[in-house]
Design a protein around this motif. Structure first.
Motif, PDB file in Angstrom:
ATOM      1  N   ILE A 101      48.229  27.312  32.950  1.00 52.45           N
ATOM      2  CA  ILE A 101      49.583  27.595  33.417  1.00 52.45           C
ATOM      3  C   ILE A 101      50.426  26.345  33.176  1.00 52.45           C
ATOM      4  CG2 ILE A 101      51.041  28.222  35.375  1.00 52.45           C
ATOM      5  CD1 ILE A 101      48.645  29.573  36.637  1.00 52.45           C
ATOM      6  N   ASP A 102      51.458  26.486  32.368  1.00 54.76           N
ATOM      7  CA  ASP A 102      52.357  25.365  32.062  1.00 54.76           C
ATOM      8  C   ASP A 102      51.590  24.128  31.593  1.00 54.76           C
ATOM      9  OD1 ASP A 102      54.486  26.954  32.794  1.00 54.76           O
ATOM     10  OD2 ASP A 102      54.578  26.180  34.846  1.00 54.76           O
ATOM     11  N   GLY A 103      50.586  24.347  30.749  1.00 55.24           N
ATOM     12  CA  GLY A 103      49.820  23.252  30.178  1.00 55.24           C
ATOM     13  C   GLY A 103      48.725  22.700  31.062  1.00 55.24           C
ATOM     14  N   HIS A 104      48.582  23.237  32.267  1.00 53.45           N
ATOM     15  CA  HIS A 104      47.529  22.763  33.177  1.00 53.45           C
ATOM     16  C   HIS A 104      46.380  23.766  33.169  1.00 53.45           C
ATOM     17  CE1 HIS A 104      45.795  20.575  36.570  1.00 53.45           C
ATOM     18  NE2 HIS A 104      45.521  21.754  37.102  1.00 53.45           N
ATOM     19  N   ASN A 160      39.160  29.018  44.334  1.00 52.65           N
ATOM     20  CA  ASN A 160      39.800  27.967  43.535  1.00 52.65           C
ATOM     21  C   ASN A 160      40.994  28.441  42.713  1.00 52.65           C
ATOM     22  OD1 ASN A 160      37.977  26.096  44.533  1.00 52.65           O
ATOM     23  ND2 ASN A 160      36.596  26.271  42.778  1.00 52.65           N
ATOM     24  N   PHE A 161      41.514  29.639  42.989  1.00 54.45           N
ATOM     25  CA  PHE A 161      42.776  30.037  42.358  1.00 54.45           C
ATOM     26  C   PHE A 161      43.888  29.136  42.900  1.00 54.45           C
ATOM     27  CE2 PHE A 161      40.601  34.022  41.362  1.00 54.45           C
ATOM     28  CZ  PHE A 161      41.178  34.385  40.151  1.00 54.45           C
ATOM     29  N   PRO A 162      44.875  28.817  42.078  1.00 57.88           N
ATOM     30  CA  PRO A 162      45.947  27.944  42.562  1.00 57.88           C
ATOM     31  C   PRO A 162      46.865  28.661  43.553  1.00 57.88           C
ATOM     32  CG  PRO A 162      46.429  28.705  40.335  1.00 57.88           C
ATOM     33  CD  PRO A 162      45.022  29.151  40.641  1.00 57.88           C
ATOM     34  N   GLY A 163      47.277  27.931  44.584  1.00 59.52           N
ATOM     35  CA  GLY A 163      48.305  28.425  45.484  1.00 59.52           C
ATOM     36  C   GLY A 163      47.849  29.494  46.453  1.00 59.52           C
ATOM     37  N   ILE A 166      48.052  37.005  39.166  1.00 59.53           N
ATOM     38  CA  ILE A 166      47.906  38.054  40.182  1.00 59.53           C
ATOM     39  C   ILE A 166      47.754  39.387  39.465  1.00 59.53           C
ATOM     40  CG2 ILE A 166      48.953  39.276  42.122  1.00 59.53           C
ATOM     41  CD1 ILE A 166      50.539  36.787  42.779  1.00 59.53           C
ATOM     42  N   MET A 167      46.673  40.094  39.757  1.00 63.73           N
ATOM     43  CA  MET A 167      46.490  41.455  39.253  1.00 63.73           C
ATOM     44  C   MET A 167      45.481  42.168  40.157  1.00 63.73           C
ATOM     45  SD  MET A 167      45.747  42.929  35.416  1.00 63.73           S
ATOM     46  CE  MET A 167      43.980  42.657  35.305  1.00 63.73           C
ATOM     47  N   LEU A 168      46.000  42.823  41.188  1.00 66.00           N
ATOM     48  CA  LEU A 168      45.139  43.596  42.071  1.00 66.00           C
ATOM     49  C   LEU A 168      44.931  44.989  41.488  1.00 66.00           C
ATOM     50  CD1 LEU A 168      46.115  41.264  43.943  1.00 66.00           C
ATOM     51  CD2 LEU A 168      46.078  42.911  45.822  1.00 66.00           C
ATOM     52  N   ALA A 169      43.865  45.664  41.942  1.00 64.07           N
ATOM     53  CA  ALA A 169      43.609  47.037  41.517  1.00 64.07           C
ATOM     54  C   ALA A 169      42.753  47.746  42.552  1.00 64.07           C
ATOM     55  CB  ALA A 169      42.916  47.074  40.155  1.00 64.07           C
ATOM     56  N   ASN A 170      42.931  49.057  42.632  1.00 59.55           N
ATOM     57  CA  ASN A 170      41.996  49.887  43.394  1.00 59.55           C
ATOM     58  C   ASN A 170      40.774  50.158  42.541  1.00 59.55           C
ATOM     59  OD1 ASN A 170      44.934  51.369  44.454  1.00 59.55           O
ATOM     60  ND2 ASN A 170      43.498  50.516  45.937  1.00 59.55           N
ATOM     61  N   HIS A 171      39.615  50.148  43.187  1.00 64.21           N
ATOM     62  CA  HIS A 171      38.363  50.361  42.453  1.00 64.21           C
ATOM     63  C   HIS A 171      37.629  51.554  43.066  1.00 64.21           C
ATOM     64  CE1 HIS A 171      34.597  49.355  40.375  1.00 64.21           C
ATOM     65  NE2 HIS A 171      35.304  48.517  39.632  1.00 64.21           N
ATOM     66  N   ASP A 220      53.041  39.702  31.276  1.00 62.83           N
ATOM     67  CA  ASP A 220      53.495  38.815  32.353  1.00 62.83           C
ATOM     68  C   ASP A 220      52.545  38.970  33.540  1.00 62.83           C
ATOM     69  OD1 ASP A 220      54.889  37.138  33.975  1.00 62.83           O
ATOM     70  OD2 ASP A 220      56.584  38.485  34.319  1.00 62.83           O
ATOM     71  N   GLN A 221      51.603  38.051  33.679  1.00 60.07           N
ATOM     72  CA  GLN A 221      50.611  38.131  34.747  1.00 60.07           C
ATOM     73  C   GLN A 221      50.565  36.856  35.589  1.00 60.07           C
ATOM     74  OE1 GLN A 221      46.916  39.157  32.781  1.00 60.07           O
ATOM     75  NE2 GLN A 221      47.612  41.218  32.291  1.00 60.07           N
ATOM     76  N   ILE A 222      51.475  35.931  35.355  1.00 59.24           N
ATOM     77  CA  ILE A 222      51.567  34.692  36.124  1.00 59.24           C
ATOM     78  C   ILE A 222      52.824  34.752  36.984  1.00 59.24           C
ATOM     79  CG2 ILE A 222      51.686  32.188  36.057  1.00 59.24           C
ATOM     80  CD1 ILE A 222      49.079  33.256  34.959  1.00 59.24           C
ATOM     81  N   PHE A 223      52.666  34.519  38.288  1.00 54.80           N
ATOM     82  CA  PHE A 223      53.785  34.660  39.212  1.00 54.80           C
ATOM     83  C   PHE A 223      53.849  33.456  40.148  1.00 54.80           C
ATOM     84  CE2 PHE A 223      52.151  38.767  37.970  1.00 54.80           C
ATOM     85  CZ  PHE A 223      53.283  39.445  37.556  1.00 54.80           C
TER      86      PHE A 223
END
Length: 456
Positions: free
Chosen positions: A158-161, A209-212, A252-257, A435-438
């Motif tokens: 994300i943004d080079g990181h 360890n996901f950011p934020g 972020i990408m949630l889903a019903n399973h 677009d999956q980065i928020f």
């Protein structure tokens, strides 16, 4: 009497610093910092505060220590309340959902004879989902996240990181459904409940360890009201997964399973009685031997001798023998991400469109799924091997109907999973333009789907 200014001067510049006075200084300093932080991030936090206060109070501890496999107790001890079944009803439809994993455990709809059938795979005893997490981890009926499906090498930028999250599949080659302790193993908080709707909320404080930080709401509702989208007033389940990034940019990408069995396990599998149609899916995402996207976008009418072409309804088993290797090395079946291409008449890329039709000739039950998502993952339960028993409650319904309990176990090809989601691992395939980065300045991320049931 000493002037007030002298008291202030003595407080700010004392002759000596005592532990009590130091504590007072710390209190005022932290209060000031907190006030400034709230002012700076008010735009990001106000919605979360209004709708997620109970979740903030009962949130699981930070998952910084959950990078290795462990039991669900690492996400906060599960109590009886987390396995309490919330029942929501409307005419001809009854659903049960539990907070553990924001999970659909049962869904009763009528078959062609008017008899109610449970068309959702799972367990009668809600506490058995905890055992499932510790053993098979099937994801039966769960809400999965923070990022559904697979992430290659557990890495993204994300943004080079560069970021790295725990790989929990294929010997460390990818991350599946959020890591070792994903949303399916979290204790969600009930934040709203009525006769026909229930909402669960989860505060994700950097889990796995996901950011934020991310706050998510999962709403399940049932209805038979007539509308433009449901002119016949058919029994309908609606799911809304709404997420807000609070502090940092993050995937972020949630889903019903949800695992479906429209034949209600009256047959051993779904191959010869259940038809599938994906009317808007002429393309799919190619995968390698462990189902990681290769970056290729393939046509359904040419790949695997047309076995993936479900633009017209056909039996799930009709071409399944042609799919060897499609669902992974040595695997025959479907575990594939079909792209939903909207017609030109739909101007918005996230417009709600009819995306899936499933129907069982055995029970006469049909299911139509409409969603705002860009893709559909279909999994034909290739990995089930008959070791998990079917619900005793459904076996009793089957026996009462025709004297046969039906399938006693969840067999290979015994069910179908439908995941409404975006293009899988889009964060590692920027050429797709997904677009999956928020971040905190972005609006809510919404996964909306309706599940409409009929008979024929």
């Amino acid at each position: 009497m000493r002037p007030p200014l002298n008291y202030l001067r003595t407080f700010l510049c004392p002759a000596r610093i005592t532990p009590r006075l130091l504590a007072v200084y710390c209190f005022f300093f932290l209060t000031a910092i907190t006030f400034l932080a709230v002012r700076m991030h008010l735009k990001s936090y106000v919605t979360a505060a209004l709708y997620g206060i109970p979740a903030l109070v009962n949130a699981a501890p930070s998952a910084a220590s959950t990078s290795q496999p462990s039991t669900p107790s690492s996400s906060g001890p599960a109590s009886d309340a987390h396995f309490h079944e919330y029942t929501i009803k409307a005419e001809n439809i009854t659903a049960k959902i539990i907070p553990y994993g924001a999970r659909l455990t049962s869904l009763l709809v009528p078959d062609r004879d008017g008899d109610f059938q449970d068309v959702v795979v799972g367990y009668d005893d809600p506490k058995y989902y905890l055992h499932d997490s510790e053993t098979n981890r099937t994801f039966f009926g769960a809400t999965v996240g923070r990022y559904a499906n697979r992430i290659k090498n557990g890495t993204f930028s994300i943004d080079g990181h560069d970021y790295h999250i725990p790989e929990n599949e294929n010997g460390g080659k990818d991350t599946l459904h959020g890591g070792f302790i994903g949303y399916d193993m979290r204790n969600w908080t009930v934040t709203a409940h009525s006769d026909a709707s229930v909402t669960f909320t989860l505060l994700d404080q950097g889990f796995e360890n996901f950011p934020g930080d991310v706050i998510s709401h999962a709403t399940f509702s049932v209805s038979t009201e007539r509308s433009a989208e449901n002119p016949k007033g058919l029994p309908q389940l609606t799911t809304k997964l709404v997420s807000l990034s609070l502090t940092e940019k993050t995937p972020i990408m949630l889903a019903n399973h949800i695992y479906w069995s429209l034949n209600a396990f009256q047959n051993e599998n779904v191959l010869k009685d259940t038809t599938l149609q994906l009317p808007l899916s002429k393309r799919f995402i190619g995968g390698d031997s462990i189902l990681i996207p290769t970056g290729e976008i393939l046509d359904v009418d040419t790949a695997f001798e047309g076995a993936l072409d479900f633009t017209e309804a056909k039996l799930i088993g009709k071409d399944i023998e042609k799919t060897t290797g499609l669902c992974g090395g040595g695997c025959t079946g479907y575990d594939t991400c079909w792209i939903t291409d909207r017609p030109a008449a739909y101007s918005a890329s996230d417009s709600v469109v009819p995306s899936v039709r499933l129907a069982s000739d055995k029970t006469g039950i049909s299911l139509d799924v409409a969603t705002n998502q860009g893709a559909i993952q279909i999994y034909t339960c290739n990995g089930q091997n008959g070791t998990i028993a079917t619900k005793e409650s459904q076996a009793k319904r089957n026996k009462a109907k025709d004297g046969n309990s039906g399938a006693t176990h969840v067999n290979k090809y015994g069910c179908v999973v439908i995941e409404t989601e975006d293009w899988i691992d889009g964060i590692n395939n920027p050429q797709w333009g997904r677009d999956q980065i928020f971040g905190p300045d972005d609006g809510p991320v919404v996964n909306f789907a309706t599940y409409q049931f009929g008979t024929f």
